[in-house]
Write a protein that holds these residues in place. Structure first.
Motif, PDB file in Angstrom:
ATOM      1  N   GLU A  29       0.829  -1.210   0.000  1.00 39.63           N
ATOM      2  CA  GLU A  29       0.000   0.000   0.000  1.00 39.63           C
ATOM      3  C   GLU A  29       0.863   1.259   0.000  1.00 39.63           C
ATOM      4  O   GLU A  29       0.537   2.255  -0.658  1.00 39.63           O
ATOM      5  N   LYS A  31       3.780   5.769  -5.534  1.00 36.57           N
ATOM      6  CA  LYS A  31       3.742   5.827  -6.999  1.00 36.57           C
ATOM      7  C   LYS A  31       2.699   6.837  -7.471  1.00 36.57           C
ATOM      8  O   LYS A  31       2.945   7.619  -8.405  1.00 36.57           O
ATOM      9  N   GLN A  32       1.526   6.852  -6.829  1.00 36.01           N
ATOM     10  CA  GLN A  32       0.484   7.791  -7.232  1.00 36.01           C
ATOM     11  C   GLN A  32       0.923   9.239  -7.012  1.00 36.01           C
ATOM     12  O   GLN A  32       0.718  10.105  -7.875  1.00 36.01           O
ATOM     13  N   SER A  71       7.756  -5.976  -9.367  1.00 34.04           N
ATOM     14  CA  SER A  71       6.355  -5.557  -9.275  1.00 34.04           C
ATOM     15  C   SER A  71       6.018  -5.373  -7.807  1.00 34.04           C
ATOM     16  O   SER A  71       6.705  -5.897  -6.921  1.00 34.04           O
ATOM     17  N   PHE A  72       4.957  -4.620  -7.536  1.00 35.83           N
ATOM     18  CA  PHE A  72       4.542  -4.419  -6.145  1.00 35.83           C
ATOM     19  C   PHE A  72       4.064  -5.746  -5.541  1.00 35.83           C
ATOM     20  O   PHE A  72       4.317  -6.028  -4.368  1.00 35.83           O
ATOM     21  N   ARG A  81       2.164   1.767  -3.557  1.00 38.77           N
ATOM     22  CA  ARG A  81       1.133   2.246  -4.486  1.00 38.77           C
ATOM     23  C   ARG A  81       0.790   3.712  -4.217  1.00 38.77           C
ATOM     24  O   ARG A  81       0.577   4.485  -5.155  1.00 38.77           O
TER      25      ARG A  81
END
Length: 310
Positions: free
Chosen positions: A177, A183-184, A228-229, A180
Motif C-alpha cells: 500500500e 507511486k500515485q 512488481s509491487f 502504491r
C-alpha cells in the motif's frame, strides 16, 4: 491456525523500503547524453558517463527541480545546501568505480506518506527518512549471449532520487500500500514515468522479524530483484517466514543481501550486506556543494500540482 497465522502470532514483521526513482529528464544527471529507454546498447554514452580520463560532470538543473518537487510533495524539508559524494564500489557496469550520490548531507529529510490503515484499524503513517540525488549505474545482461555477461552503459549516469523510508511498515500488505500511494504521488508530480517494467522505479526492501512486544529491532536483510509491487509483497512474506523459522530454531539472522526468485517463489543469499563504511564515502572533488536559494525552493512549491489526497 495456518502456519502464516502462527508466525504472525509469535513474531512481528518490520519493513523499511528504499525506492530508486528515475527522474523524467531528457538528458543524464551530469552530461548531455539521452535518457531514452530501449535504444541500442552503448549508444547513449560520452566521455563523462564512460568515465574517460579528464572528463568532468556538470549537474542537470532539471533533475534538481524534479527532485525538489518530489521531496516537497512527500512533506520533506529541502535543505539549502547538500553535498554530492563518491560511493566507492566495484561492479562491471560501473565504469568509474564509484557512483555519484549523496551521503551525510542529502537534498531533503523528514517527510511522510499516509498509505491507508493498519490491520488494527489505526492510520498507517510511514515516515520518510531522506530523499537524495544520485546517478544510476549501467546494466549487466546475463541472458544475451550464452556464458557471457554483456554490459550496456546507456543507463549509466541517468538521474535518480532515492526515497528511504523509516522502518514503519508491519506487514507485506502495508508495504504494498505504501508503494502504491508513493507511486500515485510521484505520478501526480510528473517527476518520473514510475515504470517498474522499464526500471524507472526499483525497490529494495529491508525486513526483519522480532518477538511481539520487543522494542529492539531484529537483524535485517535486504531483498532485491523485485519487479512488481505484488512481487515485493510475496518476497517480504517469504523472507519473513524464513527468518521466523531460523529464530524458532534458536539461530541468528545474518545481515546480507537476498535475491528474490519469482519463478521458484524463493529468496536466496547474494552477498554479505555492506555498511556505509564499506563504500568509503567522501565529497566529490569535481562537484561543488549544491546550493539552493530558499525563494527558488518556495517557487517550486508554488508550482506543485494538486496532490492525490486533495
Amino acid at each position: 491456525m495456518s502456519p502464516g497465522d502462527a508466525l504472525r502470532a509469535r513474531y512481528e514483521m518490520v519493513v523499511g523500503l528504499e525506492v530508486h526513482l528515475q527522474l523524467k529528464t531528457q538528458s543524464k544527471a551530469f552530461c548531455g547524453c539521452a535518457t531514452s529507454f530501449g535504444d541500442p546498447p552503448n549508444t547513449n554514452v560520452c566521455p563523462v558517463c564512460l568515465a574517460l580520463p579528464g572528463s568532468l560532470p556538470v549537474l542537470n538543473e532539471m533533475a534538481v527541480e524534479l527532485a525538489v518537487r518530489a521531496a516537497l510533495a512527500l512533506g520533506c524539508t529541502v535543505h539549502e545546501v547538500s553535498v554530492f559524494a563518491r560511493k566507492n564500489y566495484f561492479y562491471p557496469d560501473l565504469p568509474k568505480g564509484y557512483q555519484i550520490s549523496q551521503f551525510d548531507r542529502p537534498l531533503a529529510t523528514g517527510g511522510h506518506v499516509v498509505p491507508g490503515v493498519r490491520d488494527d484499524g489505526s492510520p498507517a503513517i510511514v515516515g520518510i527518512t531522506r530523499v537524495h540525488m544520485e546517478e544510476d549505474a549501467g546494466k549487466s545482461l546475463h541472458d544475451r549471449f550464452p556464458g557471457v555477461t554483456a554490459i550496456d552503459l546507456n543507463r549509466a549516469g541517468v538521474p535518480l532520487i532515492e526515497i528511504v523510508s523509516e522502518p514503519d511498515m508491519r506487514s507485506a500488505r502495508e508495504a504494498g500500500e505504501y508503494l502504491r500511494a508513493l507511486k500515485q504521488i510521484l505520478e501526480y508530480m510528473e517527476v518520473s514515468d514510475v515504470s517498474m517494467e522499464e526500471g524507472s522505479l526499483r525497490v529494495d526492501a529491508n525486513v526483519s522479524a522480532r518477538r511481539h512486544g520487543d522494542a529492539v529491532l531484529g537483524q535485517k536483510t535486504e531483498v532485491k530483484n523485485m519487479n512488481s509491487f505484488t512481487g515485493v509483497e510475496r518476497a517480504l512474506a517469504v523472507e519473513f517466514a524464513r527468518q521466523c523459522a531460523v529464530l524458532d530454531r534458536g539461530g541468528t539472522i545474518d545481515q546480507q543481501t537476498m535475491l528474490w526468485d519469482a519463478q521458484s517463489g524463493e529468496v536466496r543469499p547474494a552477498r554479505v550486506k555492506e555498511g556505509s563504511h564499506d563504500y568509503r564515502y567522501f565529497p566529490d572533488p569535481d562537484l561543488p556543494p549544491l546550493v539552493l536559494d530558499r525563494a527558488w525552493i518556495e517557487g517550486v512549491r508554488s508550482r506543485l500540482p494538486e496532490l492525490p489526497a486533495a
